[in-house]
Design a protein around this motif. Structure first.
Motif, PDB file in Angstrom:
ATOM      1  N   GLY A   1       0.958   6.985 -11.455  1.00  0.00           N
ATOM      2  CA  GLY A   1      -0.386   6.447 -11.278  1.00  0.00           C
ATOM      3  C   GLY A   1      -1.450   7.530 -11.298  1.00  0.00           C
ATOM      4  O   GLY A   1      -2.482   7.386 -11.981  1.00  0.00           O
ATOM      5  N   PHE A   2      -1.223   8.623 -10.573  1.00  0.00           N
ATOM      6  CA  PHE A   2      -2.210   9.710 -10.575  1.00  0.00           C
ATOM      7  C   PHE A   2      -2.276  10.387 -11.938  1.00  0.00           C
ATOM      8  O   PHE A   2      -3.357  10.759 -12.399  1.00  0.00           O
ATOM      9  N   LEU A   3      -1.133  10.541 -12.597  1.00  0.00           N
ATOM     10  CA  LEU A   3      -1.131  11.134 -13.936  1.00  0.00           C
ATOM     11  C   LEU A   3      -1.945  10.259 -14.897  1.00  0.00           C
ATOM     12  O   LEU A   3      -2.792  10.770 -15.640  1.00  0.00           O
ATOM     13  N   ALA A   4      -1.707   8.968 -14.876  1.00  0.00           N
ATOM     14  CA  ALA A   4      -2.460   8.049 -15.739  1.00  0.00           C
ATOM     15  C   ALA A   4      -3.945   8.083 -15.391  1.00  0.00           C
ATOM     16  O   ALA A   4      -4.803   8.059 -16.286  1.00  0.00           O
ATOM     17  N   ALA A   5      -4.270   8.144 -14.102  1.00  0.00           N
ATOM     18  CA  ALA A   5      -5.674   8.192 -13.685  1.00  0.00           C
ATOM     19  C   ALA A   5      -6.369   9.421 -14.266  1.00  0.00           C
ATOM     20  O   ALA A   5      -7.487   9.321 -14.798  1.00  0.00           O
ATOM     21  N   PHE A   6      -5.714  10.566 -14.210  1.00  0.00           N
ATOM     22  CA  PHE A   6      -6.323  11.793 -14.749  1.00  0.00           C
ATOM     23  C   PHE A   6      -6.416  11.757 -16.272  1.00  0.00           C
ATOM     24  O   PHE A   6      -7.384  12.257 -16.852  1.00  0.00           O
ATOM     25  N   VAL A   7      -5.438  11.149 -16.917  1.00  0.00           N
ATOM     26  CA  VAL A   7      -5.505  11.012 -18.373  1.00  0.00           C
ATOM     27  C   VAL A   7      -6.702  10.143 -18.752  1.00  0.00           C
ATOM     28  O   VAL A   7      -7.493  10.498 -19.639  1.00  0.00           O
ATOM     29  N   PHE A   8      -6.858   8.999 -18.094  1.00  0.00           N
ATOM     30  CA  PHE A   8      -7.971   8.116 -18.419  1.00  0.00           C
ATOM     31  C   PHE A   8      -9.317   8.734 -18.045  1.00  0.00           C
ATOM     32  O   PHE A   8     -10.311   8.544 -18.758  1.00  0.00           O
TER      33      PHE A   8
ATOM     34  N   CYS B   1      -6.218   3.914  -7.716  1.00  0.00           N
ATOM     35  CA  CYS B   1      -6.058   3.029  -6.558  1.00  0.00           C
ATOM     36  C   CYS B   1      -4.599   2.568  -6.433  1.00  0.00           C
ATOM     37  O   CYS B   1      -4.048   2.547  -5.336  1.00  0.00           O
ATOM     38  N   ALA B   2      -3.986   2.223  -7.549  1.00  0.00           N
ATOM     39  CA  ALA B   2      -2.577   1.819  -7.517  1.00  0.00           C
ATOM     40  C   ALA B   2      -1.698   2.953  -7.012  1.00  0.00           C
ATOM     41  O   ALA B   2      -0.763   2.724  -6.226  1.00  0.00           O
ATOM     42  N   ALA B   3      -1.994   4.170  -7.425  1.00  0.00           N
ATOM     43  CA  ALA B   3      -1.219   5.325  -6.959  1.00  0.00           C
ATOM     44  C   ALA B   3      -1.405   5.535  -5.462  1.00  0.00           C
ATOM     45  O   ALA B   3      -0.444   5.822  -4.739  1.00  0.00           O
ATOM     46  N   THR B   4      -2.632   5.376  -4.991  1.00  0.00           N
ATOM     47  CA  THR B   4      -2.904   5.542  -3.562  1.00  0.00           C
ATOM     48  C   THR B   4      -2.188   4.474  -2.740  1.00  0.00           C
ATOM     49  O   THR B   4      -1.601   4.774  -1.696  1.00  0.00           O
ATOM     50  N   LEU B   5      -2.208   3.244  -3.209  1.00  0.00           N
ATOM     51  CA  LEU B   5      -1.509   2.171  -2.504  1.00  0.00           C
ATOM     52  C   LEU B   5       0.004   2.394  -2.541  1.00  0.00           C
ATOM     53  O   LEU B   5       0.698   2.114  -1.555  1.00  0.00           O
ATOM     54  N   SER B   6       0.505   2.918  -3.651  1.00  0.00           N
ATOM     55  CA  SER B   6       1.934   3.239  -3.743  1.00  0.00           C
ATOM     56  C   SER B   6       2.295   4.362  -2.780  1.00  0.00           C
ATOM     57  O   SER B   6       3.393   4.361  -2.197  1.00  0.00           O
ATOM     58  N   LEU B   7       1.384   5.300  -2.601  1.00  0.00           N
ATOM     59  CA  LEU B   7       1.607   6.382  -1.646  1.00  0.00           C
ATOM     60  C   LEU B   7       1.770   5.826  -0.235  1.00  0.00           C
ATOM     61  O   LEU B   7       2.596   6.302   0.545  1.00  0.00           O
ATOM     62  N   ARG B   8       1.000   4.812   0.070  1.00  0.00           N
ATOM     63  CA  ARG B   8       1.109   4.148   1.385  1.00  0.00           C
ATOM     64  C   ARG B   8       2.505   3.569   1.557  1.00  0.00           C
ATOM     65  O   ARG B   8       3.124   3.679   2.607  1.00  0.00           O
TER      66      ARG B   8
ATOM     67  N   LEU C   1     -12.301   0.268  -3.462  1.00  0.00           N
ATOM     68  CA  LEU C   1     -11.213  -0.620  -3.875  1.00  0.00           C
ATOM     69  C   LEU C   1      -9.980  -0.449  -2.988  1.00  0.00           C
ATOM     70  O   LEU C   1      -9.334  -1.435  -2.611  1.00  0.00           O
ATOM     71  N   ALA C   2      -9.668   0.786  -2.624  1.00  0.00           N
ATOM     72  CA  ALA C   2      -8.513   1.035  -1.750  1.00  0.00           C
ATOM     73  C   ALA C   2      -8.728   0.416  -0.370  1.00  0.00           C
ATOM     74  O   ALA C   2      -7.790  -0.134   0.221  1.00  0.00           O
ATOM     75  N   ALA C   3      -9.938   0.479   0.142  1.00  0.00           N
ATOM     76  CA  ALA C   3     -10.220  -0.108   1.459  1.00  0.00           C
ATOM     77  C   ALA C   3     -10.036  -1.623   1.431  1.00  0.00           C
ATOM     78  O   ALA C   3      -9.418  -2.201   2.332  1.00  0.00           O
ATOM     79  N   VAL C   4     -10.542  -2.255   0.391  1.00  0.00           N
ATOM     80  CA  VAL C   4     -10.407  -3.712   0.286  1.00  0.00           C
ATOM     81  C   VAL C   4      -8.946  -4.094   0.035  1.00  0.00           C
ATOM     82  O   VAL C   4      -8.416  -5.018   0.664  1.00  0.00           O
TER      83      VAL C   4
END
Length: 107
Positions: free
Chosen positions: A38-45, A14-21, A70-73
């Motif tokens: 953010g996306f790298l960390a998301a895939f690692v987790f 979600c943080a990566a998506t918001l950063s993309l915005r 979460l991204a919508a909110v």
């Protein structure tokens, strides 16, 4: 720890998506670093959650659906984007769908 890893995956995605915005609106190149990290960390987790024994269908379903909700909110709060009643109903359906997936995986 499996669920903690999955929660971290959702939050980083979600943080990566918001950063993309932010990056897409003429932000500095630092936002692109946040997107990639953010996306790298998301895939690692997400990988760690799967390695911990979480089923792929459950993990991916929760990860994707929770990220959308979460991204919508968050976009409503941070960017003042619309969040209509219909969208709220959709988020509610996402939550119900995630619960149904989890209940189905328990059998």
């Amino acid at each position: 720890m499996t669920w903690v890893f999955l929660i971290c995956a959702v939050l980083f995605e979600c943080a990566a998506t918001l950063s993309l915005r932010m990056a897409s609106q003429g932000g500095s190149k630092k936002w692109f670093i946040a997107v990639v990290a953010g996306f790298l960390a998301a895939f690692v987790f997400l990988t760690l959650a799967l390695d911990g024994g979480l089923a792929l269908g459950v993990a991916y379903g929760i990860w994707a659906a929770s990220g959308v909700a979460l991204a919508a909110v968050a976009s409503r709060v941070l960017f003042h984007e619309p969040l209509t009643k219909v969208m709220g109903t959709g988020i509610g359906l996402i939550v119900v769908g995630v619960l149904v997936i989890e209940l189905g995986a328990a059998h």
